[in-house]
Design a protein around this motif. Structure first.
Motif, PDB file in Angstrom:
ATOM      1  N   THR A   9      40.355  84.375  14.457  1.00 31.74           N
ATOM      2  CA  THR A   9      40.014  82.925  14.160  1.00 31.74           C
ATOM      3  C   THR A   9      39.371  82.408  15.305  1.00 31.74           C
ATOM      4  O   THR A   9      38.305  81.800  14.982  1.00 31.74           O
ATOM      5  N   ASN A  10      39.594  82.505  16.554  1.00 25.56           N
ATOM      6  CA  ASN A  10      38.751  81.782  17.503  1.00 25.56           C
ATOM      7  C   ASN A  10      38.004  82.762  18.442  1.00 25.56           C
ATOM      8  O   ASN A  10      37.897  82.796  19.469  1.00 25.56           O
ATOM      9  N   GLU A  11      37.303  83.854  17.549  1.00 26.34           N
ATOM     10  CA  GLU A  11      36.624  84.859  18.338  1.00 26.34           C
ATOM     11  C   GLU A  11      35.417  84.064  19.084  1.00 26.34           C
ATOM     12  O   GLU A  11      35.099  84.772  20.090  1.00 26.34           O
ATOM     13  N   ASP A  12      34.679  83.156  18.642  1.00 33.08           N
ATOM     14  CA  ASP A  12      33.721  82.546  19.230  1.00 33.08           C
ATOM     15  C   ASP A  12      33.769  81.833  20.605  1.00 33.08           C
ATOM     16  O   ASP A  12      33.192  82.248  21.736  1.00 33.08           O
ATOM     17  N   PHE A  44      37.022  87.872  26.297  1.00 31.73           N
ATOM     18  CA  PHE A  44      38.492  88.328  26.304  1.00 31.73           C
ATOM     19  C   PHE A  44      38.879  88.056  24.931  1.00 31.73           C
ATOM     20  O   PHE A  44      39.556  87.173  24.780  1.00 31.73           O
ATOM     21  N   GLU A  45      38.517  89.006  23.798  1.00 29.68           N
ATOM     22  CA  GLU A  45      38.738  88.979  22.678  1.00 29.68           C
ATOM     23  C   GLU A  45      39.943  89.468  21.978  1.00 29.68           C
ATOM     24  O   GLU A  45      40.504  90.724  22.428  1.00 29.68           O
ATOM     25  N   PRO A 104      49.448  85.428  20.342  1.00 23.67           N
ATOM     26  CA  PRO A 104      50.426  84.609  19.728  1.00 23.67           C
ATOM     27  C   PRO A 104      49.784  83.194  19.403  1.00 23.67           C
ATOM     28  O   PRO A 104      50.803  82.393  19.033  1.00 23.67           O
ATOM     29  N   ASP A 105      48.448  82.711  19.925  1.00 21.12           N
ATOM     30  CA  ASP A 105      47.815  81.506  19.495  1.00 21.12           C
ATOM     31  C   ASP A 105      46.766  81.825  18.758  1.00 21.12           C
ATOM     32  O   ASP A 105      45.574  81.961  19.435  1.00 21.12           O
ATOM     33  N   ASP A 106      47.009  81.917  17.431  1.00 19.53           N
ATOM     34  CA  ASP A 106      45.644  82.346  16.405  1.00 19.53           C
ATOM     35  C   ASP A 106      44.559  81.531  16.824  1.00 19.53           C
ATOM     36  O   ASP A 106      43.373  82.201  16.574  1.00 19.53           O
ATOM     37  N   ASP A 107      44.525  80.369  16.734  1.00 19.19           N
ATOM     38  CA  ASP A 107      43.345  79.354  16.702  1.00 19.19           C
ATOM     39  C   ASP A 107      42.983  78.896  18.127  1.00 19.19           C
ATOM     40  O   ASP A 107      42.363  78.093  18.058  1.00 19.19           O
ATOM     41  N   GLY A 108      43.716  79.506  19.140  1.00 20.54           N
ATOM     42  CA  GLY A 108      43.682  79.046  20.546  1.00 20.54           C
ATOM     43  C   GLY A 108      43.545  77.472  20.823  1.00 20.54           C
ATOM     44  O   GLY A 108      42.792  76.955  21.563  1.00 20.54           O
ATOM     45  N   PRO A 111      45.478  76.501   6.973  1.00 19.14           N
ATOM     46  CA  PRO A 111      46.910  76.491   7.467  1.00 19.14           C
ATOM     47  C   PRO A 111      46.734  76.204   9.077  1.00 19.14           C
ATOM     48  O   PRO A 111      45.765  76.284   9.713  1.00 19.14           O
ATOM     49  N   ASP A 112      47.757  75.066   9.546  1.00 17.03           N
ATOM     50  CA  ASP A 112      47.761  74.734  11.001  1.00 17.03           C
ATOM     51  C   ASP A 112      47.452  75.969  11.962  1.00 17.03           C
ATOM     52  O   ASP A 112      46.904  75.462  12.911  1.00 17.03           O
ATOM     53  N   HIS A 113      47.973  77.001  11.752  1.00 19.41           N
ATOM     54  CA  HIS A 113      47.883  77.914  12.908  1.00 19.41           C
ATOM     55  C   HIS A 113      46.686  78.676  12.809  1.00 19.41           C
ATOM     56  O   HIS A 113      46.131  79.337  13.784  1.00 19.41           O
ATOM     57  N   LEU A 114      45.752  78.176  12.032  1.00 22.22           N
ATOM     58  CA  LEU A 114      44.246  78.823  12.001  1.00 22.22           C
ATOM     59  C   LEU A 114      43.335  77.836  11.922  1.00 22.22           C
ATOM     60  O   LEU A 114      42.183  77.992  12.104  1.00 22.22           O
ATOM     61  N   ASP A 115      43.846  76.415  12.326  1.00 26.91           N
ATOM     62  CA  ASP A 115      43.122  75.178  12.338  1.00 26.91           C
ATOM     63  C   ASP A 115      43.287  74.379  13.644  1.00 26.91           C
ATOM     64  O   ASP A 115      44.140  74.037  13.998  1.00 26.91           O
ATOM     65  N   LYS A 116      42.110  74.479  14.424  1.00 22.31           N
ATOM     66  CA  LYS A 116      41.797  73.910  15.522  1.00 22.31           C
ATOM     67  C   LYS A 116      42.469  72.238  15.711  1.00 22.31           C
ATOM     68  O   LYS A 116      42.998  71.925  16.684  1.00 22.31           O
ATOM     69  N   GLU A 117      41.975  71.853  14.525  1.00 24.03           N
ATOM     70  CA  GLU A 117      42.075  70.297  14.473  1.00 24.03           C
ATOM     71  C   GLU A 117      43.656  69.822  13.954  1.00 24.03           C
ATOM     72  O   GLU A 117      43.922  68.527  14.095  1.00 24.03           O
TER      73      GLU A 117
END
Length: 323
Positions: A259-262, A269-270, A277-281, A315-321
């Protein structure tokens, strides 16, 4: 063990040129997947149509039967045997392959079939392509297959195997089996698993070792006979989400879901989601972002009900917002 080498089939083949110095070489482009799958399917279908396995022994096992799959050619005294192709135990599942995955040129995307025989289904848990499995196996290149076989890789004693590190065809083919049932201890201190799954997997080269590896030529379909004794559902990053549910693009692989590849590319460090453990960083652990009022809530079908606080469909765990 070769089965553990996830990347061996995507390394580009290098051909030496005969034009001058030892430093001169050319890189041989991989054949297109659309071309190779035609050849692979012909080899596979020919094998299925001309071979059978010892299904009669599985249907009416003798007291001393070892529950080992044996292949033989349909000919002579075996002319009346049911071919693999026509066996009720025969089936397949599909996995998409793209050119970049196998290191081929072009931009092709083609579904490839993983075929299997379920000689004995098993009675325990059924694995996903991302789980940990306790297996015994034997691998053979199909172009070199004989009644005895030329084994290129095996585990003669059961080993725990993380399917996320295996070749794609093995990880998906094993999902047709189930683990064993009751475990009993023998007088010599060894253990025996009752009614474990017994099967075989047949896969095209793009789901195995596309450009070859030690003991296997490039573009060679392969067979794995296997016994499945036990399964552990995997949650590799302990974030509360089973690893198989972190395949966001649904292609049956986990390494390309990040999710936070960019952001991670910037620091070189991908970490794919199934190991992150923190998918959206966003600084909040995934396990905390999937909880509702402090607990993980499940839907009627057993899947997790992921909260979406801002209602944007992410979903919240994939959404930095949201954090």
């Amino acid at each position: 063990m070769k089965l553990r080498n996830l990347f061996s089939f995507i390394v580009l083949a290098i051909g030496l040129a005969s034009c001058g110095t030892d430093d001169d070489f050319v890189i041989t482009p991989a054949r297109s997947i659309s071309e190779v799958i035609v050849d692979d399917e012909k080899l596979l279908q020919d094998f299925f149509a001309t071979h059978f396995y010892n299904y009669e022994e599985f249907e009416n096992p003798a007291e001393d039967f070892d529950y080992k799959i044996v292949f033989d050619t349909i000919s002579g005294e075996n002319s009346d045997k049911i071919s693999i192709l026509n066996s009720e135990s025969f089936g397949f599942t599909s996995v998409n392959v793209t050119s970049d995955i196998v290191g081929a040129e072009g931009d092709e995307s083609i579904d490839h079939k993983v075929y299997y025989i379920i000689a004995r289904e098993g009675e325990g848990a059924q694995p996903t392509f991302a789980d940990s499995t306790f297996v015994r196996y034997e691998g053979t290149p199909i172009e070199e297959f004989s009644q005895e076989g030329d084994v290129f890789d095996s585990a003669t004693s059961p080993v725990w195997f993380n399917l996320t590190t295996s070749i794609t065809g093995f990880a998906h083919g094993i999902t047709g089996l189930k683990a064993g049932g009751e475990v009993t201890e023998n007088v010599d201190g060894t253990f025996e698993v009752q009614d474990y799954g017994v099967g075989a997997i047949f896969m095209p080269s793009a789901l195995a070792y596309y450009q070859g590896t030690t003991g296997i030529n490039a573009y060679t379909p392969i067979i794995f006979k296997l016994d499945l004794f036990a399964v552990n559902e995997a949650d590799h990053d302990s974030d509360g989400i089973p690893s198989y549910l972190e395949d966001l693009n649904g292609n049956g692989r986990l390494l390309d879901d990040n999710t936070n590849e960019d952001e991670e590319e910037l620091v070189n460090f991908e970490i794919p989601n199934f190991s992150d453990p923190d998918d959206d960083g966003d600084g909040v652990l995934t396990i905390d972002e999937i909880k509702i009022n402090g607990v993980i809530v499940y839907n009627a079908d057993g899947t997790i009900k992921f909260p979406d606080t801002n209602g944007d469909g992410i979903p919240d765990h994939l959404d930095k917002e949201t954090f």
